[in-house]
Design a protein around this motif. Structure first.
Motif, PDB file in Angstrom:
ATOM      1  N   ARG A 712       0.821  -1.223   0.000  1.00  0.00           N
ATOM      2  CA  ARG A 712       0.000   0.000   0.000  1.00  0.00           C
ATOM      3  C   ARG A 712       0.845   1.259   0.000  1.00  0.00           C
ATOM      4  N   ALA A 713       2.016   1.226   0.607  1.00  0.00           N
ATOM      5  CA  ALA A 713       2.868   2.423   0.682  1.00  0.00           C
ATOM      6  C   ALA A 713       3.352   2.833  -0.708  1.00  0.00           C
ATOM      7  N   ASP A 714       3.737   4.110  -0.840  1.00  0.00           N
ATOM      8  CA  ASP A 714       4.299   4.576  -2.117  1.00  0.00           C
ATOM      9  C   ASP A 714       5.564   3.795  -2.446  1.00  0.00           C
ATOM     10  N   ILE A 715       6.389   3.574  -1.421  1.00  0.00           N
ATOM     11  CA  ILE A 715       7.624   2.804  -1.586  1.00  0.00           C
ATOM     12  C   ILE A 715       7.719   1.827  -0.410  1.00  0.00           C
ATOM     13  N   GLY A 716       7.795   0.545  -0.723  1.00  0.00           N
ATOM     14  CA  GLY A 716       7.960  -0.474   0.316  1.00  0.00           C
ATOM     15  C   GLY A 716       9.416  -0.868   0.417  1.00  0.00           C
ATOM     16  N   ILE A 717       9.980  -0.744   1.619  1.00  0.00           N
ATOM     17  CA  ILE A 717      11.378  -1.131   1.853  1.00  0.00           C
ATOM     18  C   ILE A 717      11.396  -2.326   2.789  1.00  0.00           C
ATOM     19  N   ALA A 718      12.019  -3.424   2.332  1.00  0.00           N
ATOM     20  CA  ALA A 718      12.079  -4.632   3.155  1.00  0.00           C
ATOM     21  C   ALA A 718      13.424  -4.746   3.831  1.00  0.00           C
ATOM     22  N   MET A 719      13.388  -4.913   5.154  1.00  0.00           N
ATOM     23  CA  MET A 719      14.601  -5.209   5.913  1.00  0.00           C
ATOM     24  C   MET A 719      14.738  -6.725   5.984  1.00  0.00           C
ATOM     25  N   GLY A 720      14.643  -7.354   4.831  1.00  0.00           N
ATOM     26  CA  GLY A 720      14.587  -8.811   4.793  1.00  0.00           C
ATOM     27  C   GLY A 720      15.919  -9.471   5.015  1.00  0.00           C
ATOM     28  N   GLY A 721      16.999  -8.763   4.741  1.00  0.00           N
ATOM     29  CA  GLY A 721      18.322  -9.369   4.908  1.00  0.00           C
ATOM     30  C   GLY A 721      18.641 -10.349   3.805  1.00  0.00           C
TER      31      GLY A 721
END
Length: 809
Positions: A712-721
């Motif tokens: 939903r966010a304009d930009i999704g940032i994953a701290m997935g590693g």
């Protein structure tokens, strides 16, 4: 998980006693008009209660319902019941069965493509082919990516593409990527190098003849002959391409413009200038092509992590094979200095590994027996024997390579604007040149046609938009390449550009700002129950959950769970769980669960997640589970404030006490606690109403449980590693090192990239407009015009390459 910070996409199916039938049917429906997240949750709950439903999930963001059932014979009846539930809760919502559209994706290599303007024309015309859903030319990787609606038309579409490419760029070789092997590509590169050498020799001979004609005194006839010979040697191929393109209807390209300009110079007696301008143009084009090719190689070399081979164990020997030939379960050997070719588990040996190519971290890591190891890292000093756990296509290195190589396919708005601008700019300047050649000699007394035709010819030279069309995608991809070097994977130029306008950064807590490593820090039994009994009850209750909280309880119990003791399991969304253990009802969850079941409990003000336990509705005590804040989190929030981010927010399912403590410790502006996944989306919607029209909202999560909010966010940032497949799939940007401070670095890289792109736009257009003005008033010559074309393009390409250098960010 049992507590209020549980994150789940829907209720866990509680019908554990029901045996699965052999045949299952899965259906997908669109819920047209669904606008209420709370109603979506109610619909999901009610459908899951229907007899015959194995699983039902409503995705509020995509407005889809996925339904799985064993009752094949009663499918229509079941769909009718589902429709009734939906219309009873949301009367205006329509239930429409989703028909999956099969789209064939094809990649075609355009070998030798060096003209950005021509690339835009190929893309535009390919989009008009019948049966093509979308066509996109990735100028950086010289690929044409086509999506076809009808696979039966594949051959006809590819034939049309070949015709279009040969008409626009006759020298470009069209190759279907499916059939390419590395040896063939290396041969093609050698052929290109040989062609470059021949071109340099031809230009050198032409330049020598031109120099002789200019320096030495010859008769007019011999002088003209020498100029003509040198012109044919230097610009013959340009004239030939122009004639071929005109015959095919391609008029407004750089070959046509240079041909008209230089032949026009000959026509008005300016022989030396006609040859010199063509020579300068060809040299400039050659340098520009070299700069573009070098840029491409420099960017791709940043992610040159593809292993060339794997040492596969066959019987008692090892054989070098292509990584794609290795299967899951095979044993491979990695020697010191070699890249690890596939993901797997180390079964023998220990070593230090360099993960810089994946994470940007310069400090090597130590690995040993039992550790997981990822493809793409470099083995430094030990001998490692690895059991392969993923095939090459599913490995970390393959996913990252695919992500980075295709990043330039998602064009930034600036790129799309320039492509459209170029479409109108060249014809506009050509018509202006025509007016300049005809109108002034008619209306201005004493003006001659030869004088104004010369000015018009110079106008034509400067009208090519290649400086913009080439340098801007290079700038964006340079930024993407530089970010990847720092362990930040950006999925496209559109996301890199969007990072420039970030106003609000929203964080998940667990695994993002905190380490996500939960530990049971306190066990407080009551009513004559021992600690061992309390932790055992909690462990059995949480046995079916895979959340970190549940895992920490099971780890603290550290004994085998005998599942036969559990005869019932029910998850109460947002509250906790209820199980029947050895015939007794056990409740494990947050204070809401205790309130719901009217169980008297002790109100606890502990820093951490509190799981209350009750047996037969009698309070048995509580367990405290704590998480630790990352050392990097405080630095991250501070860095975001320094670069001008207006608001930092934390959304968490954890309790208010924990959320408030962490928010205060890190200096966050807002915190919203005790949220379910759909409530996180609702909070995000409220933040959207507060931001400015151009402002962007970033959500930072772990890429798994936070998928709805990431989307939903304009930009999704994953701290997935490293190695988190879900993180790479879910987000627009992936931080490979799990460091929140890299978010500020990503924004800085985006700002630097935009600065370079804007510099190129202003520089290229500014120089062209100045030269056009100088030429129009008679103060500029064709020399300046050629500089305005190839010179500006070359400088713009070199400037674009600065986007790769992000070491000081």
């Amino acid at each position: 998980m049992a507590s209020n910070i549980k994150i789940a996409s829907g209720p866990v199916n509680a019908k554990l006693s029901k045996k699965d039938s052999i045949k299952k049917v899965k259906k997908e429906f669109i819920l047209e008009g669904l606008g209420c997240a709370n109603c979506a949750a109610k619909i999901e709950q009610k459908i899951n209660e229907l007899d015959g439903v194995n699983f039902a999930n409503v995705n509020f963001l995509t407005k889809t319902l996925i339904l799985e059932t064993n009752e094949v014979n009663k499918l229509e009846e079941l769909i009718g019941a589902v429709t009734n539930i939906v219309t009873n809760i949301e009367s205006h919502v329509k239930v429409v069965e989703k028909v999956t559209e099969k789209i064939l994706k094809k990649e075609i290599l355009l070998e030798g493509l060096c003209c950005g303007n021509c690339a835009a024309k190929i893309e535009r015309e390919s989009n008009n082919i019948d049966g093509v859903k979308s066509a996109l030319v990735d100028f950086i990787s010289t690929k044409l990516i086509i999506e076809m609606e009808d696979p039966a038309k594949e051959n006809a579409i590819i034939d049309n593409v070949k015709r279009i490419v040969k008409r626009i760029e006759p020298d470009v070789n069209v190759v279907e990527i499916d059939g390419i092997d590395r040896r063939a590509m290396s041969k093609n590169e050698k052929v290109e190098e040989d062609n470059d050498k021949l071109e340099i020799i031809r230009l050198a001979i032409g330049a020598i003849i031109f120099g002789a004609a200019t320096i030495f005194k010859f008769s007019n006839y011999i002088e003209l002959l020498l100029y003509l010979i040198s012109y044919i040697l230097i610009g013959g191929e340009v004239v030939l391409r122009a004639l071929k393109n005109i015959a095919k209807g391609q008029v407004f390209d750089e070959n046509f413009l240079m041909t008209i300009a230089t032949i026009g110079a000959f026509a008005i007696g300016e022989y030396p200038e006609g040859v010199a301008v063509m020579l300068f143009y060809q040299i400039g084009e050659m340098f520009q092509d070299m700069a573009v090719n070098r840029s491409r190689k420099s960017i791709t070399s940043l992610m040159d992590i593809r292993p060339d081979f794997a040492n596969l164990k066959i019987n008692n020997d090892f054989k070098k094979v292509d990584p794609e030939e290795v299967k899951v379960g095979d044993i491979i050997l990695v020697k010191p200095g070699e890249k690890v070719p596939l993901d797997g588990e180390i079964i023998e040996g220990n070593s230090m590994v360099d993960t810089a190519a994946l994470t940007g971290e310069s400090v090597p890591r130590e690995v040993g027996v039992g550790d997981s190891i990822l493809s793409g890292v470099i083995n430094k000093n030990g001998l490692l024997t690895i059991k392969v756990e993923k095939e090459f296509g599913d490995s970390t290195v393959a996913k990252i390579l695919d992500l980075v190589q295709n990043a330039s396919g998602k064009k930034a708005p600036t790129e799309n604007f320039i492509t459209k601008f170029a479409r109108y700019y060249t014809p506009a300047v050509v018509f202006a040149a025509l007016a300049l050649a005809v109108i002034p000699p008619i209306v201005i007394e004493g003006a001659t046609f030869s004088q104004w035709i010369y000015r018009a010819l110079a106008f034509l030279v400067v009208s090519c938009p290649c400086a913009l069309v080439v340098s801007i995608p290079l700038g964006f991809f340079g930024g993407i390449g530089g970010a990847s070097k720092n362990g930040i994977l950006v999925k496209g130029g559109n996301y890199l550009e969007a990072l420039n306008n970030v106003e609000t950064v929203v964080f998940d807590k667990t695994g993002t700002l905190t380490k996500g490593i939960f530990k049971v820090t306190e066990i407080r039994p009551e009513n004559n129950i021992s600690k061992d009994e309390l932790i055992a009850c909690a462990a059995y209750a949480e046995n079916y959950s895979n959340h970190p909280i549940a895992t920490s309880i099971l780890r603290a119990y550290d004994k085998e769970i005998i599942t036969d003791k559990i005869t019932g399991y029910e998850e109460i969304s947002g509250h906790g769980v209820k199980v029947v253990l050895d015939g007794k009802e056990v409740f494990a969850g947050n204070y809401k669960l205790m309130d719901k079941e009217n169980i008297s409990y002790n109100k606890v003000d502990e820093i951490g997640t509190v799981v209350h336990i009750a047996i037969e509705k009698k309070y048995a005590g509580y367990i405290v589970i704590s998480d630790e804040v990352k050392e990097d989190s405080l630095k991250a929030i501070k860095a975001l404030k320094e670069i001008g981010i207006k608001k930092t927010v934390m959304l968490t399912g954890d309790n208010k006490t924990v959320g408030s403590k962490i928010a205060k410790e890190l200096g966050l502006d807002e915190v919203h606690a005790e949220l379910l996944p759909d409530q996180k989306v609702e909070e995000l919607e409220l933040l959207f109403k507060e931001k400015s029209p151009r402002g962007k909202i970033v959500f930072v999560g772990d890429g798994i449980n936070d998928a709805p909010v990431l989307a939903r966010a304009d930009i999704g940032i994953a701290m997935g590693g490293v190695g988190s497949d879900a993180a790479i799939e879910a987000a627009d940007v992936v931080i490979m090192t799990d460091e929140p401070s890299k978010i500020a670095s990503a924004i800085k890289i985006a700002k630097k990239t935009r600065t370079i792109v804007m510099q190129n736009i202003v520089f290229a257009l500014g120089i062209k407009l100045i030269i056009l003005a100088l030429v129009a008033v008679g103060m500029g010559t064709m020399w300046e015009a050629v500089f305005g074309d190839v010179g500006v393009a070359l400088l713009a390409v070199l400037n674009a390459m600065r986007a790769m250098k992000v070491d000081n960010i």
